[in-house]
Design a protein around this motif. Structure first.
Motif, PDB file in Angstrom:
ATOM      1  N   ILE A  24      -4.178  -3.148  -3.478  1.00  0.00           N
ATOM      2  CA  ILE A  24      -3.271  -2.959  -2.336  1.00  0.00           C
ATOM      3  C   ILE A  24      -3.268  -4.222  -1.455  1.00  0.00           C
ATOM      4  O   ILE A  24      -2.213  -4.726  -1.095  1.00  0.00           O
ATOM      5  N   ALA A  25      -4.436  -4.739  -1.147  1.00  0.00           N
ATOM      6  CA  ALA A  25      -4.514  -5.874  -0.214  1.00  0.00           C
ATOM      7  C   ALA A  25      -4.035  -7.172  -0.853  1.00  0.00           C
ATOM      8  O   ALA A  25      -3.306  -7.937  -0.223  1.00  0.00           O
ATOM      9  N   ASP A  26      -4.435  -7.420  -2.098  1.00  0.00           N
ATOM     10  CA  ASP A  26      -4.202  -8.737  -2.717  1.00  0.00           C
ATOM     11  C   ASP A  26      -3.169  -8.713  -3.839  1.00  0.00           C
ATOM     12  O   ASP A  26      -2.863  -9.755  -4.411  1.00  0.00           O
ATOM     13  N   GLY A  27      -2.686  -7.528  -4.192  1.00  0.00           N
ATOM     14  CA  GLY A  27      -1.646  -7.425  -5.203  1.00  0.00           C
ATOM     15  C   GLY A  27      -2.206  -7.248  -6.609  1.00  0.00           C
ATOM     16  O   GLY A  27      -3.382  -7.486  -6.868  1.00  0.00           O
ATOM     17  N   GLY A  28      -1.327  -6.821  -7.523  1.00  0.00           N
ATOM     18  CA  GLY A  28      -1.727  -6.569  -8.912  1.00  0.00           C
ATOM     19  C   GLY A  28      -2.319  -7.803  -9.574  1.00  0.00           C
ATOM     20  O   GLY A  28      -3.296  -7.711 -10.329  1.00  0.00           O
ATOM     21  N   ALA A  29      -1.729  -8.968  -9.280  1.00  0.00           N
ATOM     22  CA  ALA A  29      -2.172 -10.197  -9.939  1.00  0.00           C
ATOM     23  C   ALA A  29      -3.654 -10.477  -9.676  1.00  0.00           C
ATOM     24  O   ALA A  29      -4.329 -11.086 -10.505  1.00  0.00           O
ATOM     25  N   ALA A  30      -4.175 -10.004  -8.551  1.00  0.00           N
ATOM     26  CA  ALA A  30      -5.578 -10.261  -8.199  1.00  0.00           C
ATOM     27  C   ALA A  30      -6.541  -9.562  -9.152  1.00  0.00           C
ATOM     28  O   ALA A  30      -7.720  -9.928  -9.230  1.00  0.00           O
ATOM     29  N   VAL A  31      -6.061  -8.543  -9.859  1.00  0.00           N
ATOM     30  CA  VAL A  31      -6.939  -7.819 -10.791  1.00  0.00           C
ATOM     31  C   VAL A  31      -6.367  -7.831 -12.207  1.00  0.00           C
ATOM     32  O   VAL A  31      -6.688  -6.965 -13.027  1.00  0.00           O
ATOM     33  N   GLY A  32      -5.479  -8.802 -12.490  1.00  0.00           N
ATOM     34  CA  GLY A  32      -4.939  -8.926 -13.840  1.00  0.00           C
ATOM     35  C   GLY A  32      -3.794  -7.964 -14.136  1.00  0.00           C
ATOM     36  O   GLY A  32      -3.431  -7.781 -15.296  1.00  0.00           O
ATOM     37  N   LEU A  33      -3.227  -7.352 -13.108  1.00  0.00           N
ATOM     38  CA  LEU A  33      -2.069  -6.479 -13.305  1.00  0.00           C
ATOM     39  C   LEU A  33      -0.804  -7.236 -12.887  1.00  0.00           C
ATOM     40  O   LEU A  33      -0.861  -8.388 -12.461  1.00  0.00           O
ATOM     41  N   SER A  34       0.328  -6.561 -13.016  1.00  0.00           N
ATOM     42  CA  SER A  34       1.604  -7.203 -12.736  1.00  0.00           C
ATOM     43  C   SER A  34       1.748  -7.598 -11.266  1.00  0.00           C
ATOM     44  O   SER A  34       1.409  -6.815 -10.369  1.00  0.00           O
ATOM     45  N   PRO A  35       2.314  -8.801 -11.029  1.00  0.00           N
ATOM     46  CA  PRO A  35       2.587  -9.231  -9.648  1.00  0.00           C
ATOM     47  C   PRO A  35       3.733  -8.456  -8.995  1.00  0.00           C
ATOM     48  O   PRO A  35       3.968  -8.613  -7.798  1.00  0.00           O
ATOM     49  N   ILE A  36       4.411  -7.595  -9.785  1.00  0.00           N
ATOM     50  CA  ILE A  36       5.431  -6.715  -9.175  1.00  0.00           C
ATOM     51  C   ILE A  36       4.754  -5.827  -8.132  1.00  0.00           C
ATOM     52  O   ILE A  36       5.353  -5.453  -7.135  1.00  0.00           O
ATOM     53  N   MET A  37       3.489  -5.504  -8.394  1.00  0.00           N
ATOM     54  CA  MET A  37       2.673  -4.830  -7.379  1.00  0.00           C
ATOM     55  C   MET A  37       2.243  -5.928  -6.410  1.00  0.00           C
ATOM     56  O   MET A  37       1.303  -6.668  -6.682  1.00  0.00           O
ATOM     57  N   THR A  38       2.999  -6.053  -5.316  1.00  0.00           N
ATOM     58  CA  THR A  38       2.780  -7.177  -4.399  1.00  0.00           C
ATOM     59  C   THR A  38       1.593  -6.918  -3.476  1.00  0.00           C
ATOM     60  O   THR A  38       1.124  -5.778  -3.363  1.00  0.00           O
ATOM     61  N   ALA A  39       1.137  -7.957  -2.815  1.00  0.00           N
ATOM     62  CA  ALA A  39       0.023  -7.843  -1.874  1.00  0.00           C
ATOM     63  C   ALA A  39       0.533  -7.315  -0.535  1.00  0.00           C
ATOM     64  O   ALA A  39       1.562  -7.749  -0.044  1.00  0.00           O
ATOM     65  N   PHE A  40      -0.203  -6.362   0.014  1.00  0.00           N
ATOM     66  CA  PHE A  40       0.184  -5.782   1.304  1.00  0.00           C
ATOM     67  C   PHE A  40      -0.818  -6.094   2.404  1.00  0.00           C
ATOM     68  O   PHE A  40      -0.680  -5.594   3.521  1.00  0.00           O
ATOM     69  N   GLY A  41      -1.825  -6.923   2.072  1.00  0.00           N
ATOM     70  CA  GLY A  41      -2.900  -7.202   3.033  1.00  0.00           C
ATOM     71  C   GLY A  41      -2.397  -7.727   4.367  1.00  0.00           C
ATOM     72  O   GLY A  41      -2.926  -7.369   5.413  1.00  0.00           O
ATOM     73  N   HIS A  42      -1.341  -8.544   4.328  1.00  0.00           N
ATOM     74  CA  HIS A  42      -0.817  -9.146   5.558  1.00  0.00           C
ATOM     75  C   HIS A  42      -0.205  -8.083   6.474  1.00  0.00           C
ATOM     76  O   HIS A  42      -0.117  -8.277   7.676  1.00  0.00           O
ATOM     77  N   ALA A  43       0.231  -6.967   5.883  1.00  0.00           N
ATOM     78  CA  ALA A  43       0.952  -5.948   6.667  1.00  0.00           C
ATOM     79  C   ALA A  43       0.057  -4.787   7.074  1.00  0.00           C
ATOM     80  O   ALA A  43       0.507  -3.889   7.792  1.00  0.00           O
ATOM     81  N   LEU A  44      -1.193  -4.785   6.606  1.00  0.00           N
ATOM     82  CA  LEU A  44      -2.051  -3.613   6.801  1.00  0.00           C
ATOM     83  C   LEU A  44      -3.369  -3.987   7.480  1.00  0.00           C
ATOM     84  O   LEU A  44      -3.955  -5.014   7.150  1.00  0.00           O
ATOM     85  N   SER A  45      -3.827  -3.141   8.378  1.00  0.00           N
ATOM     86  CA  SER A  45      -5.150  -3.321   8.982  1.00  0.00           C
ATOM     87  C   SER A  45      -6.208  -2.785   8.013  1.00  0.00           C
ATOM     88  O   SER A  45      -5.885  -2.098   7.040  1.00  0.00           O
TER      89      SER A  45
END
Ligand code: HEC
Length: 116
Positions: free
Chosen positions: A79-100
């Motif tokens: 959720i925070a860093d996106g799918g690419a951070a764990v070897g999944l698709s980057p279509i699952m984008t990072a939401f860390g900037h928008a979430l506390s």
């Protein structure tokens, strides 16, 4: 004096007994429906309005098999860093900037509350 001391000891005990604030599943659900539902569906089944067009398609997050495979840290990182951070698709984008941190805890708790 003794009464005062007892009161102090009792109130200290009460403070220690305060539970660590638990993640808020309902708040996580609200965020999920706002930010994630388009792709993941309102309850994480992978049936959001946009999901048919996605490749890969988001999995059913309520699947017990997947729930058992992953730990909370994995879900939080995705959720925070996106799918690419764990070897999944980057279509699952990072939401860390928008979430506390609290939002992330609540989202993880909401996802953990899903089951078949
Ligand atoms: C643009 C569409 C889109 C949005 C919006 C989106 N996701 Fe995803 N998500 C995906 C896709 C696609 C995958 C599958 C990636 C893969 O399997 O490679 C995925 C995968 C996941 C996974 C599963 C990781 C795994 O181990 O399989 C989780 C958890 C997740 N998303 C949570 C969220 C949360 C929480 C939000 C909202 C804050 C969100 N996603 C928003 C598209 C989206």
């Amino acid at each position: 004096m003794r009464v005062l001391l007892t009161a102090v000891v009792l109130s200290a005990g009460a403070m220690l007994a305060q539970p660590v604030p638990a993640a808020d599943v309902a708040a996580g659900e609200t965020k999920f429906k706002q930010l994630c539902g388009t792709c993941h569906g309102p309850t994480g089944k992978g049936d959001g309005p946009a999901s048919a067009a996605l490749n890969p398609q988001p999995r059913d997050l309520s699947s017990a098999e997947w729930q058992n495979e992953v730990d909370d840290a994995h879900i939080r990182t995705v959720i925070a860093d996106g799918g690419a951070a764990v070897g999944l698709s980057p279509i699952m984008t990072a939401f860390g900037h928008a979430l506390s941190d609290e939002d992330l805890d609540n989202l993880v708790a909401y996802i953990r509350s899903l089951d078949d």
